[in-house]
Write a protein that holds these residues in place. Structure first.
Motif, PDB file in Angstrom:
ATOM      1  N   THR A  19       0.823  -1.207   0.000  1.00  0.00           N
ATOM      2  CA  THR A  19       0.000   0.000   0.000  1.00  0.00           C
ATOM      3  C   THR A  19       0.857   1.258   0.000  1.00  0.00           C
ATOM      4  N   CYS A  20       1.899   1.265   0.814  1.00  0.00           N
ATOM      5  CA  CYS A  20       2.739   2.461   0.902  1.00  0.00           C
ATOM      6  C   CYS A  20       3.399   2.762  -0.440  1.00  0.00           C
ATOM      7  N   VAL A  21       4.000   1.752  -1.065  1.00  0.00           N
ATOM      8  CA  VAL A  21       4.696   1.935  -2.329  1.00  0.00           C
ATOM      9  C   VAL A  21       3.724   2.340  -3.442  1.00  0.00           C
ATOM     10  N   ASN A  22       2.618   1.641  -3.543  1.00  0.00           N
ATOM     11  CA  ASN A  22       1.706   1.878  -4.660  1.00  0.00           C
ATOM     12  C   ASN A  22       0.853   3.131  -4.479  1.00  0.00           C
ATOM     13  N   LEU A  23       0.536   3.481  -3.239  1.00  0.00           N
ATOM     14  CA  LEU A  23      -0.166   4.738  -3.009  1.00  0.00           C
ATOM     15  C   LEU A  23       0.767   5.913  -3.280  1.00  0.00           C
ATOM     16  N   VAL A 201     -17.829  -1.646   7.610  1.00  0.00           N
ATOM     17  CA  VAL A 201     -18.606  -0.468   7.211  1.00  0.00           C
ATOM     18  C   VAL A 201     -19.647  -0.129   8.275  1.00  0.00           C
ATOM     19  N   GLU A 202     -20.237  -1.164   8.867  1.00  0.00           N
ATOM     20  CA  GLU A 202     -21.245  -0.946   9.910  1.00  0.00           C
ATOM     21  C   GLU A 202     -20.643  -0.268  11.132  1.00  0.00           C
ATOM     22  N   TYR A 203     -19.442  -0.715  11.545  1.00  0.00           N
ATOM     23  CA  TYR A 203     -18.812  -0.185  12.755  1.00  0.00           C
ATOM     24  C   TYR A 203     -18.100   1.145  12.527  1.00  0.00           C
ATOM     25  N   PHE A 204     -17.430   1.272  11.373  1.00  0.00           N
ATOM     26  CA  PHE A 204     -16.533   2.413  11.166  1.00  0.00           C
ATOM     27  C   PHE A 204     -17.024   3.413  10.127  1.00  0.00           C
ATOM     28  N   GLY A 205     -18.085   3.099   9.417  1.00  0.00           N
ATOM     29  CA  GLY A 205     -18.716   4.061   8.518  1.00  0.00           C
ATOM     30  C   GLY A 205     -17.775   4.670   7.506  1.00  0.00           C
ATOM     31  N   ASP A 206     -17.724   6.011   7.483  1.00  0.00           N
ATOM     32  CA  ASP A 206     -16.943   6.738   6.484  1.00  0.00           C
ATOM     33  C   ASP A 206     -15.437   6.576   6.649  1.00  0.00           C
ATOM     34  N   GLN A 207     -15.010   5.996   7.771  1.00  0.00           N
ATOM     35  CA  GLN A 207     -13.574   5.765   7.945  1.00  0.00           C
ATOM     36  C   GLN A 207     -13.071   4.634   7.046  1.00  0.00           C
ATOM     37  N   VAL A 208     -13.976   3.831   6.528  1.00  0.00           N
ATOM     38  CA  VAL A 208     -13.595   2.759   5.601  1.00  0.00           C
ATOM     39  C   VAL A 208     -13.558   3.329   4.183  1.00  0.00           C
ATOM     40  N   TYR A 209     -12.414   3.212   3.525  1.00  0.00           N
ATOM     41  CA  TYR A 209     -12.310   3.698   2.158  1.00  0.00           C
ATOM     42  C   TYR A 209     -13.277   2.948   1.253  1.00  0.00           C
ATOM     43  N   ARG A 210     -13.871   3.661   0.328  1.00  0.00           N
ATOM     44  CA  ARG A 210     -14.732   3.006  -0.657  1.00  0.00           C
ATOM     45  C   ARG A 210     -13.919   2.105  -1.579  1.00  0.00           C
ATOM     46  N   THR A 211     -12.707   2.526  -1.865  1.00  0.00           N
ATOM     47  CA  THR A 211     -11.826   1.725  -2.709  1.00  0.00           C
ATOM     48  C   THR A 211     -11.414   0.452  -1.977  1.00  0.00           C
ATOM     49  N   VAL A 212     -11.465  -0.669  -2.679  1.00  0.00           N
ATOM     50  CA  VAL A 212     -10.926  -1.926  -2.146  1.00  0.00           C
ATOM     51  C   VAL A 212      -9.793  -2.374  -3.059  1.00  0.00           C
ATOM     52  N   TYR A 232       4.895  -1.256 -13.405  1.00  0.00           N
ATOM     53  CA  TYR A 232       5.076  -2.627 -13.888  1.00  0.00           C
ATOM     54  C   TYR A 232       3.966  -3.023 -14.859  1.00  0.00           C
ATOM     55  N   ASP A 233       2.734  -2.693 -14.496  1.00  0.00           N
ATOM     56  CA  ASP A 233       1.590  -2.946 -15.381  1.00  0.00           C
ATOM     57  C   ASP A 233       0.481  -1.963 -15.006  1.00  0.00           C
ATOM     58  N   LYS A 234       0.470  -0.835 -15.686  1.00  0.00           N
ATOM     59  CA  LYS A 234      -0.447   0.246 -15.309  1.00  0.00           C
ATOM     60  C   LYS A 234      -1.912  -0.119 -15.515  1.00  0.00           C
ATOM     61  N   ASN A 235      -2.176  -1.151 -16.315  1.00  0.00           N
ATOM     62  CA  ASN A 235      -3.558  -1.530 -16.581  1.00  0.00           C
ATOM     63  C   ASN A 235      -4.071  -2.650 -15.682  1.00  0.00           C
ATOM     64  N   SER A 236      -3.224  -3.124 -14.786  1.00  0.00           N
ATOM     65  CA  SER A 236      -3.653  -4.212 -13.908  1.00  0.00           C
ATOM     66  C   SER A 236      -4.714  -3.714 -12.918  1.00  0.00           C
ATOM     67  N   VAL A 240      -4.980   0.048 -10.996  1.00  0.00           N
ATOM     68  CA  VAL A 240      -6.188   0.875 -11.109  1.00  0.00           C
ATOM     69  C   VAL A 240      -6.783   1.143  -9.734  1.00  0.00           C
ATOM     70  N   ALA A 241      -6.758   0.126  -8.859  1.00  0.00           N
ATOM     71  CA  ALA A 241      -7.321   0.293  -7.516  1.00  0.00           C
ATOM     72  C   ALA A 241      -6.529   1.314  -6.703  1.00  0.00           C
ATOM     73  N   TYR A 242      -5.206   1.269  -6.783  1.00  0.00           N
ATOM     74  CA  TYR A 242      -4.406   2.230  -6.010  1.00  0.00           C
ATOM     75  C   TYR A 242      -4.526   3.649  -6.577  1.00  0.00           C
ATOM     76  N   LEU A 243      -4.708   3.777  -7.876  1.00  0.00           N
ATOM     77  CA  LEU A 243      -4.985   5.098  -8.442  1.00  0.00           C
ATOM     78  C   LEU A 243      -6.318   5.635  -7.907  1.00  0.00           C
ATOM     79  N   ALA A 244      -7.293   4.747  -7.797  1.00  0.00           N
ATOM     80  CA  ALA A 244      -8.593   5.148  -7.241  1.00  0.00           C
ATOM     81  C   ALA A 244      -8.454   5.556  -5.778  1.00  0.00           C
ATOM     82  N   LEU A 245      -7.627   4.827  -5.041  1.00  0.00           N
ATOM     83  CA  LEU A 245      -7.396   5.176  -3.635  1.00  0.00           C
ATOM     84  C   LEU A 245      -6.736   6.546  -3.516  1.00  0.00           C
ATOM     85  N   ALA A 246      -5.760   6.809  -4.381  1.00  0.00           N
ATOM     86  CA  ALA A 246      -5.099   8.121  -4.371  1.00  0.00           C
ATOM     87  C   ALA A 246      -6.114   9.230  -4.633  1.00  0.00           C
TER      88      ALA A 246
END
Length: 267
Positions: A19-23, A201-212, A232-236, A240-246
């Motif tokens: 997560t650290c590297v890809n974010l 999501v039930e316990y932590f609500g908005d603290q849970v990122y929508r991105t998985v 390495y593979d920008k289309n993987s 795509v998920a880490y770009l969404a997280l960013a």
């Protein structure tokens, strides 16, 4: 001024370094100024950024012990596209040496004070334990990102970690808060994964990122090539998920800044 975020979980194998590297790479790809700090003596985030941990002129060890400034230790031409303060096995010795130092919990905070104006985001990778290195990271940060797998023991583990963050907030860093909880290695075909995800999501609500972050072969392969998945593979699916997280992190940060400005004007 930089938003300083610690990425941590006391449980190993949950995707902290991934997560650290890809974010960091994804934020840099959006033209944000990013500094990544590897606080894990294993140096995996350093190697995953395309930098040989065995040939560091200066590392986090020198920064924490005062043998070198953080300016002297930043690698500004890492292949991953962001600035880096690397780590290797030398950092193990820092834990013992820090015990004898004044303000031992604040060594990283003091170091970052001289460079945080130069960045939009500082991301800190941590070992899978609560030690003086992790405490230094938490004392220096404004937020904590918690990567976790949606598995049986996850909820119990995250409760313990949140308890730790609350203690650090009370004793060392009143600005520290949970920035977000990130579901990693996500496999929606498994009923347990969906159950734990729903509980989060039930316990932590908005603290849970929508991105998985999905289980993804390219994410697993990228570190062996010394590259973030985005390079390495920008289309993987992982890239795509880490770009969404960013994007989610940037939008959330901008919203908080706008709300703070409005409150300041009204005050």
């Amino acid at each position: 001024m930089a938003k300083i975020l610690t990425i941590t979980n006391q449980k190993g194998g949950v995707g902290k370094t991934t997560t650290c590297v890809n974010l960091a790479a994804s934020l840099a790809a959006t033209k944000k100024r990013v500094l990544m700090i590897d606080m894990d003596p294993q140096g995996n985030a350093t190697m995953g950024s395309g930098v040989d941990k065995h040939h560091l002129k200066n590392s986090v060890y020198e920064v924490l012990t005062g043998d070198a400034s953080i300016e002297e230790s930043i690698i500004s031409d890492s292949p991953a596209g962001y600035d880096l303060v690397g780590s290797n096995g030398d950092l193990t010795a820092a834990e013992v040496e820090l015990l004898q130092m004044p303000r031992r919990e604040f060594r990283m905070k003091m170091a970052l004070a001289t460079v945080k104006e130069n960045y939009d985001f500082v991301l800190i990778d941590n070992p899978p334990s609560l030690n003086l290195l992790t405490v230094n990271a938490l004392a220096a940060s404004s937020g904590v990102i918690i990567p976790m797998q949606c598995e049986y023991y996850a909820l119990e583990g995250i409760s313990a970690l949140i308890g730790t963050v609350n203690k650090i907030n009370k004793r060392l860093n009143p600005s520290l808060k949970i920035e977000g909880i990130l579901r990693t290695m996500f496999d929606p075909r498994m009923s347990l994964t969906k159950d734990v995800s729903n509980h989060l999501v039930e316990y932590f609500g908005d603290q849970v990122y929508r991105t998985v972050i999905p289980r993804n072969v390219r994410l697993a392969e990228a570190p062996s090539h010394g590259l973030p998945a985005l390079m390495y593979d920008k289309n993987s699916r992982g890239s795509v998920a880490y770009l969404a997280l960013a994007g989610e992190l940037i939008r959330k940060t901008d919203l908080v800044s706008e709300q703070a400005e409005i409150q300041e004007q009204e005050g």
